[in-house]
Design an enzyme around this catalytic site. Structure first.
Site, PDB file in Angstrom:
ATOM      1  N   PRO A 235      -7.105  -1.880  18.935  1.00 57.86           N
ATOM      2  CA  PRO A 235      -6.950  -1.556  20.362  1.00 57.86           C
ATOM      3  C   PRO A 235      -7.114  -2.734  21.319  1.00 57.86           C
ATOM      4  O   PRO A 235      -6.917  -2.573  22.519  1.00 57.86           O
ATOM      5  CB  PRO A 235      -8.067  -0.525  20.580  1.00 57.86           C
ATOM      6  CG  PRO A 235      -9.110  -0.844  19.565  1.00 57.86           C
ATOM      7  CD  PRO A 235      -8.375  -1.354  18.377  1.00 57.86           C
TER       8      PRO A 235
ATOM      9  N   GLY B 293      -9.767  -5.304  21.620  1.00 57.59           N
ATOM     10  CA  GLY B 293     -11.035  -5.923  22.028  1.00 57.59           C
ATOM     11  C   GLY B 293     -10.978  -7.432  21.842  1.00 57.59           C
ATOM     12  O   GLY B 293     -11.331  -8.201  22.745  1.00 57.59           O
ATOM     13  N   LYS B 294     -10.490  -7.854  20.687  1.00 56.05           N
ATOM     14  CA  LYS B 294     -10.477  -9.297  20.409  1.00 56.05           C
ATOM     15  C   LYS B 294      -9.298  -9.967  21.116  1.00 56.05           C
ATOM     16  O   LYS B 294      -9.407 -11.116  21.538  1.00 56.05           O
ATOM     17  CB  LYS B 294     -10.435  -9.548  18.898  1.00 56.05           C
ATOM     18  CG  LYS B 294     -11.653  -8.967  18.195  1.00 56.05           C
ATOM     19  CD  LYS B 294     -11.654  -9.182  16.708  1.00 56.05           C
ATOM     20  CE  LYS B 294     -12.578  -8.205  16.007  1.00 56.05           C
ATOM     21  NZ  LYS B 294     -12.031  -6.805  15.920  1.00 56.05           N
TER      22      LYS B 294
ATOM     23  N   CYS C 255     -13.985  -5.324   9.458  1.00 58.11           N
ATOM     24  CA  CYS C 255     -15.193  -4.569   9.817  1.00 58.11           C
ATOM     25  C   CYS C 255     -15.655  -3.775   8.592  1.00 58.11           C
ATOM     26  O   CYS C 255     -15.987  -2.604   8.697  1.00 58.11           O
ATOM     27  CB  CYS C 255     -14.952  -3.677  11.027  1.00 58.11           C
ATOM     28  SG  CYS C 255     -13.677  -2.441  10.813  1.00 58.11           S
TER      29      CYS C 255
ATOM     30  N   GLU D 124       1.091  -5.776  16.604  1.00 56.59           N
ATOM     31  CA  GLU D 124       0.532  -4.479  16.179  1.00 56.59           C
ATOM     32  C   GLU D 124       1.677  -3.618  15.659  1.00 56.59           C
ATOM     33  O   GLU D 124       2.694  -3.467  16.329  1.00 56.59           O
ATOM     34  CB  GLU D 124      -0.165  -3.816  17.388  1.00 56.59           C
ATOM     35  CG  GLU D 124      -0.493  -2.338  17.220  1.00 56.59           C
ATOM     36  CD  GLU D 124      -1.425  -2.035  16.041  1.00 56.59           C
ATOM     37  OE1 GLU D 124      -2.427  -2.750  15.854  1.00 56.59           O
ATOM     38  OE2 GLU D 124      -1.123  -1.075  15.291  1.00 56.59           O
TER      39      GLU D 124
ATOM     40  N   ASP E   9      -7.031  -9.892  11.782  1.00 54.38           N
ATOM     41  CA  ASP E   9      -7.996  -8.779  11.800  1.00 54.38           C
ATOM     42  C   ASP E   9      -7.318  -7.563  11.171  1.00 54.38           C
ATOM     43  O   ASP E   9      -7.023  -6.580  11.844  1.00 54.38           O
ATOM     44  CB  ASP E   9      -8.395  -8.502  13.256  1.00 54.38           C
ATOM     45  CG  ASP E   9      -9.519  -7.497  13.380  1.00 54.38           C
ATOM     46  OD1 ASP E   9     -10.094  -7.092  12.350  1.00 54.38           O
ATOM     47  OD2 ASP E   9      -9.829  -7.096  14.522  1.00 54.38           O
TER      48      ASP E   9
HETATM   49  C1  LIG Z   1      -8.890  -3.587  12.430  1.00 52.95           C
HETATM   50  S1  LIG Z   1      -7.691  -2.989  13.502  1.00 52.95           S
HETATM   51  C2  LIG Z   1      -7.551  -4.300  14.650  1.00 52.95           C
HETATM   52  C3  LIG Z   1      -8.621  -4.337  15.709  1.00 52.95           C
HETATM   53  C4  LIG Z   1      -8.280  -5.278  16.843  1.00 52.95           C
HETATM   54  N1  LIG Z   1      -8.037  -6.620  16.391  1.00 52.95           N
HETATM   55  C5  LIG Z   1      -9.323  -5.293  17.916  1.00 52.95           C
HETATM   56  O1  LIG Z   1     -10.107  -6.225  18.018  1.00 52.95           O
HETATM   57  O2  LIG Z   1      -9.365  -4.363  18.709  1.00 52.95           O
HETATM   58  C6  LIG Z   1      -6.237  -3.135  12.565  1.00 52.95           C
HETATM   59  C7  LIG Z   1      -4.968  -2.820  13.316  1.00 52.95           C
HETATM   60  O3  LIG Z   1      -3.884  -3.260  12.513  1.00 52.95           O
HETATM   61  C8  LIG Z   1      -2.796  -2.380  12.665  1.00 52.95           C
HETATM   62  N2  LIG Z   1      -1.905  -2.629  11.495  1.00 52.95           N
HETATM   63  C9  LIG Z   1      -1.945  -2.068  10.270  1.00 52.95           C
HETATM   64  N3  LIG Z   1      -1.030  -2.629   9.462  1.00 52.95           N
HETATM   65  C10 LIG Z   1      -0.396  -3.569  10.196  1.00 52.95           C
HETATM   66  C11 LIG Z   1       0.655  -4.495   9.939  1.00 52.95           C
HETATM   67  N4  LIG Z   1       1.242  -4.566   8.733  1.00 52.95           N
HETATM   68  N5  LIG Z   1       1.051  -5.304  10.934  1.00 52.95           N
HETATM   69  C12 LIG Z   1       0.473  -5.249  12.153  1.00 52.95           C
HETATM   70  N6  LIG Z   1      -0.524  -4.400  12.462  1.00 52.95           N
HETATM   71  C13 LIG Z   1      -0.958  -3.580  11.495  1.00 52.95           C
HETATM   72  C14 LIG Z   1      -3.447  -1.033  12.748  1.00 52.95           C
HETATM   73  O4  LIG Z   1      -2.586  -0.100  13.375  1.00 52.95           O
HETATM   74  C15 LIG Z   1      -4.697  -1.356  13.577  1.00 52.95           C
HETATM   75  O5  LIG Z   1      -4.435  -1.165  14.934  1.00 52.95           O
END
Ligand SMILES: C[S@@+](CC[C@H](N)C(=O)[O-])C[C@H]1O[C@@H](n2cnc3c(N)ncnc32)[C@H](O)[C@@H]1O
Length: 456
Positions: free
Chosen positions: A273, A275-276, A391, A294, A338
């Protein structure tokens, strides 16, 4: 959803509704609670109690059901849902809460069961009265000497207790398992694009919200604040002004460690979402640029809205796409990776996650994490730096992914920077140059962080 008796306190009514939505509709407990609390217009104190009830009953489900089955002498699956939920909530209060009178816990659960119709309330009454006498002894008969017992006592799936036993050793595994049923810390990050941390803390104090500066193992997190107790960020003026983001201290450490300088071009892989992403934007400032990738379109749209709220939209470009794909727009000065992970470092704030998580998914996640790390690394300029963060507390997704990367062709020309040298308390046992934060020790989410530099 059946009507819930008005003789039941609002917090318990909300908690019962959340339990039902989690069980029957597969709802996420944290989101269901937020929605139901607004609908019921809960006061802050009731909100805190409803959270403790709903989160506790979902988290401790396995232990509660064990006691219910002993006392009711039948499998929980055979119970009517209203009876099951009333028993879980009642037992939780009797066995795990200080400050709730036993008669209140019993009577309120009986009222909840009555609202479900039928005669189930009689069973609730009988089981909970027995629990007052026999429950503590049943509970003290459990022990966490071995993973199986620990899984039952601390209410996690067997595989998770085993995984942590192997990764951390018995002492840390036990302490971690005992910790993950407690409340998550309330932590915030000040968005320095629009406000200064000291000024925001002073404004919050004027509204009666006490915060303290954030630090992690003695290292200051200048943009971080920690709130004692609950805080309704969405209802606070600092939300609309974009001055504050809800962010754990562990997550705030990530962009702080990558530390892109003002003016840099940064690639943020797996960004929602956000944050980073928005922290990176605050660090590169108006002269810099963040490309945030994303895959999920709905989450990408929410990320755009967050960037707009935090006045970061001129710095951040959100791209809906697959972060594992090679990029044609490099090289970047810095990369944050991430990727999706099992999330096992966040069980306090995401109560149902331990029941959703699947051991079998870890191998697939590790493969995807490796692909995304490799794609991010390939987009980095020489002498640029990359931070890999998850995480979770799961070596296959953390240390092993980084070790595999360094051992393969994709990792030639990269060095692993030693994050552990200056932070010995946070060092991973498996790869001491990386960090594995642990909720019971560090008081924040269980993040993993590895810092790489491109040398050629
Ligand atoms: C751990 S969360 C990221 C948190 C984010 N960096 C933050 O600080 O708010 C992982 C995110 O990666 C997305 N995601 C999953 N597979 C992906 C892909 N192949 N390419 C890009 N995003 C992906 C998910 O929908 C999710 O929103």
């Amino acid at each position: 959803m059946p009507p819930v008796a008005s003789a039941v306190s609002p917090a318990r009514r909300v908690a019962a509704t959340v339990l039902r939505r989690v069980e029957e509709d597969g709802a996420y407990a944290d989101r269901a609670l937020a929605g139901e609390a607004v609908r019921a217009r809960l006061e802050p104190r009731e909100y805190a109690f409803a959270t403790a009830l709903a989160f506790g009953a979902v988290q401790r489900r396995r232990t509660l059901d064990h006691v219910i089955e002993r006392l009711a002498r039948r499998p929980v699956e055979q119970l009517d849902p209203a009876v099951r939920d009333a028993l879980r909530l009642g037992l939780l209060q009797l066995l795990f809460f200080d400050g709730v009178a036993p008669h209140a816990a019993v009577d309120q659960s009986v009222e909840l069961a009555k609202a479900g119709g039928g005669h189930g309330f009689k069973l609730v009454n009988a089981v909970l009265r027995r629990a007052v006498r026999e429950g503590p002894k049943l509970l003290s008969g459990l022990n966490d000497r071995r993973p199986r017992g620990a899984a039952l006592l601390h209410s996690v799936p067997d595989w998770l207790a085993r995984l942590w036993w192997n990764a951390l050793g018995p002492d840390d595994a036990r302490a971690l398992l005992a910790h993950v049923n407690g409340p998550a810390e309330t932590a915030l990050r000040v968005n320095t694009l629009v406000a200064e941390p000291a000024a925001v803390a002073a404004e919050l104090a004027e509204r009666g919200i006490v915060t303290r500066p954030a630090a992690l193992a003695g290292e200051e997190l200048p943009a971080g604040l920690v709130v004692d107790g609950a805080f309704d960020l969405r209802g606070d003026p600092s939300f609309a002004s974009g001055a504050l983001v809800a962010q754990s201290r562990a997550a705030t450490l990530a962009a702080q460690l990558l530390a892109p300088a003002p003016g840099m071009r940064v690639l943020d892989l797996c960004a929602a979402p956000g944050g980073k992403t928005t922290h990176l934007a605050a660090l590169v400032e108006a002269g810099g640029a963040v490309t945030a990738v994303e895959r999920h379109p709905g989450r990408a749209q929410a990320l755009r809205e967050t960037c707009a709220r935090l006045r970061a939209d001129a710095i951040v470009t959100v791209e809906t796409g697959d972060a594992a794909q090679p990029r044609a727009d490099g090289p970047f000065d810095a990369v944050l990776v991430d990727p999706p992970c099992s999330g096992l470092g966040t069980l306090q704030g995401r109560p149902d996650l331990r029941w959703r998580a699947r051991e079998e998914a870890i191998g697939e996640l590790a493969e995807l994490q490796f692909q995304i790390l490799a794609a991010g690394a390939a987009a980095l300029r020489v002498s640029g730096e990359l931070l890999y963060v998850t995480c979770t507390i799961s070596p296959s997704e953390n240390e092993r992914v980084v070790q595999r990367f360094l051992g393969e062709r994709a990792g030639a020309g990269f060095e692993l920077l030693d994050l552990g040298a200056a932070r010995p308390q946070l060092r991973s046992r498996i790869e001491p140059r990386t960090l594995q934060l642990l909720p019971h020790r560090d008081g924040t989410d269980g993040f993993f962080l590895a810092h790489l530099r491109r040398t050629a």
